[in-house]
Design a protein around this motif. Structure first.
Motif, PDB file in Angstrom:
ATOM      1  N   LEU A   1      72.827  49.610  36.542  1.00  0.00           N
ATOM      2  CA  LEU A   1      71.386  49.556  36.312  1.00  0.00           C
ATOM      3  C   LEU A   1      71.021  50.440  35.129  1.00  0.00           C
ATOM      4  O   LEU A   1      71.671  51.451  34.878  1.00  0.00           O
ATOM      5  CB  LEU A   1      70.631  50.053  37.550  1.00  0.00           C
ATOM      6  N   GLU A   2      69.946  50.059  34.432  1.00  0.00           N
ATOM      7  CA  GLU A   2      69.452  50.875  33.325  1.00  0.00           C
ATOM      8  C   GLU A   2      67.930  50.911  33.437  1.00  0.00           C
ATOM      9  O   GLU A   2      67.313  49.939  33.874  1.00  0.00           O
ATOM     10  CB  GLU A   2      69.876  50.238  31.995  1.00  0.00           C
ATOM     11  N   ALA A   3      67.339  52.051  33.081  1.00  0.00           N
ATOM     12  CA  ALA A   3      65.880  52.181  33.151  1.00  0.00           C
ATOM     13  C   ALA A   3      65.353  52.722  31.839  1.00  0.00           C
ATOM     14  O   ALA A   3      66.040  53.470  31.143  1.00  0.00           O
ATOM     15  CB  ALA A   3      65.492  53.111  34.287  1.00  0.00           C
TER      16      ALA A   3
ATOM     17  N   ASP B   1      60.697  49.996  32.590  1.00  0.00           N
ATOM     18  CA  ASP B   1      61.528  48.845  32.932  1.00  0.00           C
ATOM     19  C   ASP B   1      62.786  49.324  33.669  1.00  0.00           C
ATOM     20  O   ASP B   1      63.211  50.467  33.505  1.00  0.00           O
ATOM     21  CB  ASP B   1      61.927  48.116  31.638  1.00  0.00           C
ATOM     22  N   LYS B   2      63.317  48.426  34.473  1.00  0.00           N
ATOM     23  CA  LYS B   2      64.593  48.715  35.146  1.00  0.00           C
ATOM     24  C   LYS B   2      65.309  47.382  35.277  1.00  0.00           C
ATOM     25  O   LYS B   2      64.704  46.411  35.748  1.00  0.00           O
ATOM     26  CB  LYS B   2      64.328  49.317  36.521  1.00  0.00           C
ATOM     27  N   TYR B   3      66.521  47.316  34.775  1.00  0.00           N
ATOM     28  CA  TYR B   3      67.228  46.031  34.769  1.00  0.00           C
ATOM     29  C   TYR B   3      68.725  46.282  34.911  1.00  0.00           C
ATOM     30  O   TYR B   3      69.220  47.396  34.695  1.00  0.00           O
ATOM     31  CB  TYR B   3      66.941  45.274  33.451  1.00  0.00           C
ATOM     32  N   ARG B   4      69.422  45.242  35.271  1.00  0.00           N
ATOM     33  CA  ARG B   4      70.881  45.359  35.437  1.00  0.00           C
ATOM     34  C   ARG B   4      71.577  44.938  34.150  1.00  0.00           C
ATOM     35  O   ARG B   4      71.215  43.939  33.536  1.00  0.00           O
ATOM     36  CB  ARG B   4      71.353  44.485  36.610  1.00  0.00           C
ATOM     37  N   THR B   5      72.523  45.768  33.706  1.00  0.00           N
ATOM     38  CA  THR B   5      73.286  45.424  32.509  1.00  0.00           C
ATOM     39  C   THR B   5      74.609  44.804  32.936  1.00  0.00           C
ATOM     40  O   THR B   5      74.991  44.898  34.110  1.00  0.00           O
ATOM     41  CB  THR B   5      73.587  46.689  31.678  1.00  0.00           C
TER      42      THR B   5
END
Ligand code: IPM
Ligand code: MG
Length: 361
Positions: free
Chosen positions: A158-160, A149-153
């Motif tokens: 970004l965090e993966a 997964d990769k998403y914006r916090t």
């Protein structure tokens, strides 16, 4: 007289050249022992991306499944780098074929061949003690195949994430392979994990302990992965069968192959519960020397020996190939990856011919 159907994934870089020599060796073995081989070319890797726009064309797995075994040269190269979409990258094809053929057990022997003791980067005393270990790497589970997964916090950019998961079933079947192999070798299993930190490793360890009770003749030990990385350079002679999860095995098998001083010589086998198994050299596609008749075909030729042994139960034929390789090396013949006398330096094709000649028939 038996006939075997072999899928050939020639692949990229030096792949096609080393596969050519392995095919000649199979034909030589066939002539000597009375077998015949039918070859089926299967397109996969960067060459497939160039030809049809995908590294793993539709139907690749089915075409391989119609064969008794798969021989792979090498796939990959800087031309198809990480800037490309996944379906164009050769690594995607490798992972897909492992999963689709159910190849959960990856056997990577690391052996210091007698004629090459000088080639090891280890201290002389350490190398002289010999290296003959079998890395058994779990190949279809763990972090390689977990959810990504990769998403914006809100506050950390970004965090993966990559999820590492293992089930008892997955651990037990790879563990069993390791114990069975050890029974045919020096009867020692080292199971490598990171049980002081990871939950998957604690399950791994508990499952291995349960299995170890079924194999009382086998000496069993646990080893933490960081310690194992150190022990492989300190005293590799202590290992017989080393069993570990996918990513630890990826890393440790490169290390183990390097201490033998001959990554160009090491074969591998990837097998599951049903045919076909897949056999390939450990080395990559070496684009810098591709097409120049310089590549060492021995790792691919020794992969054929593993195919004979593990897929076809042809132990004598496997021995004949390995003995021929050792004889040619003992005579001092070598390709450019291995140091030796200048007048005994040969190219890919000549090395293949010498090995065929030593097999005889
Ligand atoms: C290997 C390779 C592959 C792996 C890469 C190319 C995906 O390093 O076979 O060891 O990590 O399994
Ligand atoms: Mg690797």
């Amino acid at each position: 007289m038996s006939n075997y159907k072999i899928a050939l994934i020639r692949g990229d870089g030096i792949g096609p050249e080393v596969v050519n020599e392995a095919v000649r060796v199979m034909e030589q073995v066939g002539a000597r022992f009375g077998h015949s081989f039918t070859f089926e070319d299967v397109l996969m890797g960067g060459c497939a991306t160039d030809a049809v726009g995908k590294s793993y064309p539709d139907g690749t797995a089915e075409r391989c499944k119609a064969c008794d075994a798969v021989l792979l040269g090498a796939v990959g190269g800087p031309k198809w780098g990480s800037d490309r979409p996944a379906y164009e990258r050769p690594e995607t094809a490798l992972l897909a074929i492992r999963k689709d053929l159910g190849l959960y057990a990856n056997l990577r022997p690391a052996m210091l061949r007698p004629a090459l003791a000088e080639a090891s980067p280890l201290k002389k005393e350490t190398a002289q003690a010999g290296i003959d270990l079998m890395m058994v790497r779990e190949l279809t589970g763990g972090i390689y195949f977990g959810k990504r997964d990769k998403y914006r916090t809100e506050d950390r950019g970004l965090e993966a994430t990559d999820l590492m998961a293992y089930s008892e079933l997955e651990i037990e079947r790879i563990g069993r392979r390791a114990f069975e192999l050890a029974m045919l070798r020096r009867k020692k299993v080292t199971s490598v994990d990171k049980a002081n930190v990871l939950e998957t490793s604690r399950l791994w360890r508990a499952t291995m302990h349960r299995l170890a009770k079924e194999y009382p003749e086998v000496t069993y030990e646990d080893m933490l992965v960081d310690n194992c990385a150190m022990q492989i350079v300190r005293n590799p002679g202590q290992f017989d069968v080393v069993v570990t999860e996918n990513m630890f095995g990826d890393i440790l098998s490169d290390e183990a192959s390097m201490v033998t001083g001959s990554i160009g010589l090491l074969p591998s086998a990837s097998i599951g519960d049903t045919a076909p198994g897949l056999y390939e050299p450990i080395h990559g596609s070496a684009p810098d020397i591709a097409g120049q008749d310089k590549a060492d075909p021995i790792a691919t030729i020794l992969s054929v020996a593993m195919m004979f042994r593990y897929s076809f139960g042809l132990a004598q034929e496997a021995d004949a190939v390995e003995t021929a390789v050792d004889a040619v090396l003992a005579q001092g013949w070598h390709t450019a990856d291995i140091a030796g006398a200048a007048d005994k330096l040969v190219g890919t094709k000549e090395m293949g011919r010498l090995i065929c000649e030593a097999i005889g028939g």
